[in-house]
Design a protein around this motif. Structure first.
Motif, mmCIF file in Angstrom:
data_model
loop_
_atom_site.group_PDB
_atom_site.id
_atom_site.type_symbol
_atom_site.label_atom_id
_atom_site.label_comp_id
_atom_site.label_asym_id
_atom_site.label_seq_id
_atom_site.Cartn_x
_atom_site.Cartn_y
_atom_site.Cartn_z
ATOM 1 N N ARG A 33 0.849 -1.193 0.000
ATOM 2 C CA ARG A 33 0.000 0.000 0.000
ATOM 3 C C ARG A 33 0.875 1.229 0.000
ATOM 4 N NH1 ARG A 33 -4.439 0.616 4.557
ATOM 5 N NH2 ARG A 33 -4.268 2.728 3.729
ATOM 6 N N LYS A 34 0.278 2.332 -0.515
ATOM 7 C CA LYS A 34 1.001 3.599 -0.506
ATOM 8 C C LYS A 34 0.493 4.411 0.664
ATOM 9 C CE LYS A 34 3.971 5.727 -3.379
ATOM 10 N NZ LYS A 34 3.956 6.409 -4.668
ATOM 11 N N GLY A 36 0.891 8.050 1.699
ATOM 12 C CA GLY A 36 1.458 9.327 1.263
ATOM 13 C C GLY A 36 2.413 9.051 0.116
ATOM 14 N N LYS A 37 3.695 9.420 0.336
ATOM 15 C CA LYS A 37 4.685 9.159 -0.716
ATOM 16 C C LYS A 37 5.453 7.864 -0.482
ATOM 17 C CE LYS A 37 5.512 13.962 -1.940
ATOM 18 N NZ LYS A 37 6.458 15.071 -1.978
ATOM 19 N N SER A 38 5.218 7.215 0.626
ATOM 20 C CA SER A 38 6.010 6.044 0.986
ATOM 21 C C SER A 38 5.206 4.766 0.800
ATOM 22 C CB SER A 38 6.473 6.124 2.442
ATOM 23 O OG SER A 38 7.120 7.347 2.684
ATOM 24 N N TRP A 39 5.933 3.696 0.476
ATOM 25 C CA TRP A 39 5.308 2.376 0.350
ATOM 26 C C TRP A 39 5.278 1.694 1.703
ATOM 27 C CZ3 TRP A 39 2.834 1.011 -3.931
ATOM 28 C CH2 TRP A 39 3.198 1.583 -5.167
ATOM 29 N N GLY A 40 4.185 0.976 1.932
ATOM 30 C CA GLY A 40 4.089 0.133 3.112
ATOM 31 C C GLY A 40 3.991 -1.322 2.667
ATOM 32 N N ILE A 41 4.869 -2.143 3.182
ATOM 33 C CA ILE A 41 4.904 -3.544 2.737
ATOM 34 C C ILE A 41 4.414 -4.407 3.894
ATOM 35 C CG2 ILE A 41 6.480 -5.397 2.017
ATOM 36 C CD1 ILE A 41 7.997 -2.291 1.373
ATOM 37 N N PRO A 42 3.461 -5.300 3.631
ATOM 38 C CA PRO A 42 2.984 -6.159 4.721
ATOM 39 C C PRO A 42 4.156 -6.904 5.334
ATOM 40 C CG PRO A 42 1.588 -6.396 2.784
ATOM 41 C CD PRO A 42 2.752 -5.579 2.366
ATOM 42 N N SER A 43 4.184 -7.006 6.652
ATOM 43 C CA SER A 43 5.310 -7.638 7.339
ATOM 44 C C SER A 43 5.424 -9.113 6.978
ATOM 45 C CB SER A 43 5.176 -7.477 8.857
ATOM 46 O OG SER A 43 3.927 -8.010 9.293
ATOM 47 N N SER A 44 4.280 -9.718 6.540
ATOM 48 C CA SER A 44 4.309 -11.139 6.194
ATOM 49 C C SER A 44 4.619 -11.375 4.705
ATOM 50 C CB SER A 44 2.959 -11.769 6.517
ATOM 51 O OG SER A 44 1.944 -11.045 5.831
ATOM 52 N N ALA A 45 4.848 -10.279 3.943
ATOM 53 C CA ALA A 45 5.099 -10.436 2.490
ATOM 54 C C ALA A 45 6.416 -11.184 2.255
ATOM 55 C CB ALA A 45 5.146 -9.054 1.822
ATOM 56 N N VAL A 46 6.417 -11.989 1.170
ATOM 57 C CA VAL A 46 7.646 -12.722 0.812
ATOM 58 C C VAL A 46 8.371 -11.987 -0.309
ATOM 59 C CG1 VAL A 46 6.858 -14.975 1.574
ATOM 60 C CG2 VAL A 46 6.420 -14.247 -0.764
ATOM 61 N N LYS A 47 9.615 -12.182 -0.329
ATOM 62 C CA LYS A 47 10.461 -11.529 -1.348
ATOM 63 C C LYS A 47 10.094 -12.082 -2.727
ATOM 64 C CE LYS A 47 15.279 -11.494 -2.853
ATOM 65 N NZ LYS A 47 16.567 -12.117 -2.626
ATOM 66 N N PRO A 48 9.838 -11.181 -3.711
ATOM 67 C CA PRO A 48 9.513 -11.676 -5.054
ATOM 68 C C PRO A 48 10.728 -12.396 -5.657
ATOM 69 C CG PRO A 48 9.004 -9.334 -4.825
ATOM 70 C CD PRO A 48 9.785 -9.715 -3.648
#
Lengths: 399, 115
Positions: A33-34, A36-48
């Motif tokens: 998710r965005k 403001g200007k920064s991205w937020g990455i779910p803490s459980s996301a895996v590296k692509p």
């Protein structure tokens, strides 16, 4: 849902911030998710996954070389015959083309080019590609030794034009063609032809003995590039993987190691390899290679073979004079390189060392002669070549 | 004596023997060993073969390693020859020492004519 920053994700996945930003922008991270200007990455996301790795094709499995596809191609080179029993092995081969080609090989590698020419000539237009290539190769080199340069050129041209021909062929035929063209070009110190496939394409298709010889040619090629360390590495690895069972390739592998070690000024290692080659060659009189390589061996034949085996040394020198005269007639005009042709073998050996920066004292010690004799050789060489200083020697010497 | 070729190397005359080489089909000069049997110019400079191993004083003009006399900046090679002269001061032959003329020790001349 908890979110982490780009920096935190980069640290977690051990990649750069910039790459994380890129993955976010490309939608490759689920749930991003965005804010403001920064991205937020779910803490459980895996590296692509790295998209480049997804596109990699699996390592192709090369077809295993079929031994029956190579019976006619250089059968003696490709045989681990027992030392001292080379002729006996040939006599045991059933009468026919394979035996004839093996005999032609034996006569060539034992310094009898006239017989090699007679035997190989019959197969120059043989419909079997393996016999035909063997014959062309033996015929070309044997004719260099007897000064029939046109015949040598004819055979070399036949070899090269077959490789260049855009005709569909079985992989093993292509491998043989490439091997012969590669060997012919490198050993004459000529540039490789344009359509030459890379070594890794044809080397694996060759059976063990031929592959060992092809690796000698590869090592020789690296020697000419002055990559002596890599060249000797190939030799040592090839020998340690069983190539020493094949006498003919083993002799040549040891000889190129001598060339490398002399270039590295490691004379003890060079001597070790020369004696190893000699031990293999002597029982069957396979002395041709020593004559062929004389100019590249840095006086080693004078230092080691001459004192121990003076009669064999004379025979080797006779081969050197014959072979090198023919070799230069092909090499010099094709490359514009003026390798000296009116020096004695000893003058040439001393000059090669001088051109590589050896002092007169070092040459004298190495060749077991006096310093005065070395200076006399150098003075004679300078006069014959019409040059005034030692530094100018290089352009008239072999690489 | 066989054929020879003469060179004037900065005032010293060298007579170099010639020998016929069958392979090259030409005459080749056979130089003496100037280290074993030194030859000097009238100024005391040693004559040397261009291919002689460099000595401890050898220096090339560009600073590269000096292998032989021919590459040394102190060496003056005679045009058209493989010999030349070393111009380094340390290699110059020192003149012979003059006798020590201590006047007090000299016996006085006691008559008679000299000559």
């Amino acid at each position: 849902m908890e979110y982490i920053t780009v920096q935190e994700a980069a640290k977690k996945w051990k990649i750069s911030d910039r790459l994380v930003q890129k993955y976010c922008a490309e939608g490759r991270i689920e749930g991003v998710r965005k804010f403001g200007k920064s991205w937020g990455i779910p803490s459980s996301a895996v590296k692509p996954q790295d998209p480049r790795k997804e596109k990699e094709s699996p390592i192709p499995r090369l077809p295993h070389p079929q031994p029956e596809a190579f019976p006619g191609f250089m059968p003696l080179m490709n045989t681990p015959f027992e030392l001292g029993r080379c002729v006996a092995y040939i006599n045991e081969i059933e009468d026919g083309s394979r035996r004839e080609i093996a005999l032609a090989e034996y006569h060539y590698f034992s310094g009898q080019p006239e017989k090699a020419i007679q035997e190989s000539e019959l197969y120059l237009t043989c419909p079997d590609a393996a016999y035909r290539f063997s014959a062309c190769w033996i015929y070309a080199y044997a004719n260099l030794s007897v000064g029939q340069i046109q015949h040598a050129r004819y055979a070399l041209t036949e070899i090269k034009s077959t490789l260049a021909a855009n005709v569909e062929k079985a992989p093993y035929i292509r491998a043989i063609e490439a091997f012969v063209v590669f060997a012919s070009s490198v050993l004459l110190h000529l540039p490789l032809p344009e359509k030459m496939p890379p070594a890794q394409e044809f080397l694996p298709l060759l059976p063990s003995g031929l592959r060992a010889f092809a690796l000698y040619v590869q090592a020789h090629y690296l020697y000419l590039k002055e990559d002596y360390g890599k060249s000797v590495g190939i030799v040592e690895a090839t020998l340690s993987m069983g190539a020493d069972r094949y006498p003919i390739p083993a002799i040549y592998l040891h000889l190129v190691a001598v060339m490398d070690y002399m270039s590295l000024k490691q004379t003890q290692q060079a001597q070790k390899h020369l004696l190893a080659a000699w031990e293999i060659a002597r029982p069957d009189d396979l002395i041709e290679g020593f004559g062929e390589h004389h100019g590249l061996l840095g006086g080693m034949l004078e230092a080691v073979i001459k004192p121990g085996w003076p009669e064999d040394f004379k025979r080797i020198i006779a081969i050197t004079y014959r072979f090198s005269a023919g070799w230069r007639k092909i090499h010099n005009p094709a490359t514009g390189h003026d390798v000296a042709d009116d020096l004695t073998t000893t003058e040439f050996a001393a000059a090669m060392l001088a051109a590589r920066g050896w002092t007169n004292q070092e040459i004298a010690q190495h060749m077991n002669i006096s310093s005065h004799t070395v200076k006399r050789y150098i003075s004679t060489v300078l006069q014959k070549l019409g040059i005034r200083q030692r530094q100018e020697l290089k352009k008239y010497m072999l690489k | 004596m066989g054929k020879t070729r003469q060179y004037n190397i900065e005032g010293v005359l060298l007579e170099i023997p010639l020998c016929y080489d069958k392979i090259a089909e030409r005459e080749i000069e056979i130089f003496p060993d100037f280290i074993e049997t030194p030859v000097y110019t009238p100024e005391g400079c040693p004559v040397l073969f261009t291919g002689e191993d460099a000595c401890a004083y050898g220096e090339t003009p560009d600073g590269a390693p000096c292998i032989d006399c021919g590459s040394c900046r102190y060496y003056r090679q005679t045009p058209g020859a493989l010999v030349g002269v070393c111009g380094h001061e340390k290699k110059r032959r020192k003149p012979p020492e003059r006798p020590n003329l201590n006047m007090d020790e000299m016996k006085p001349y006691k008559g008679g004519t000299q000559g």
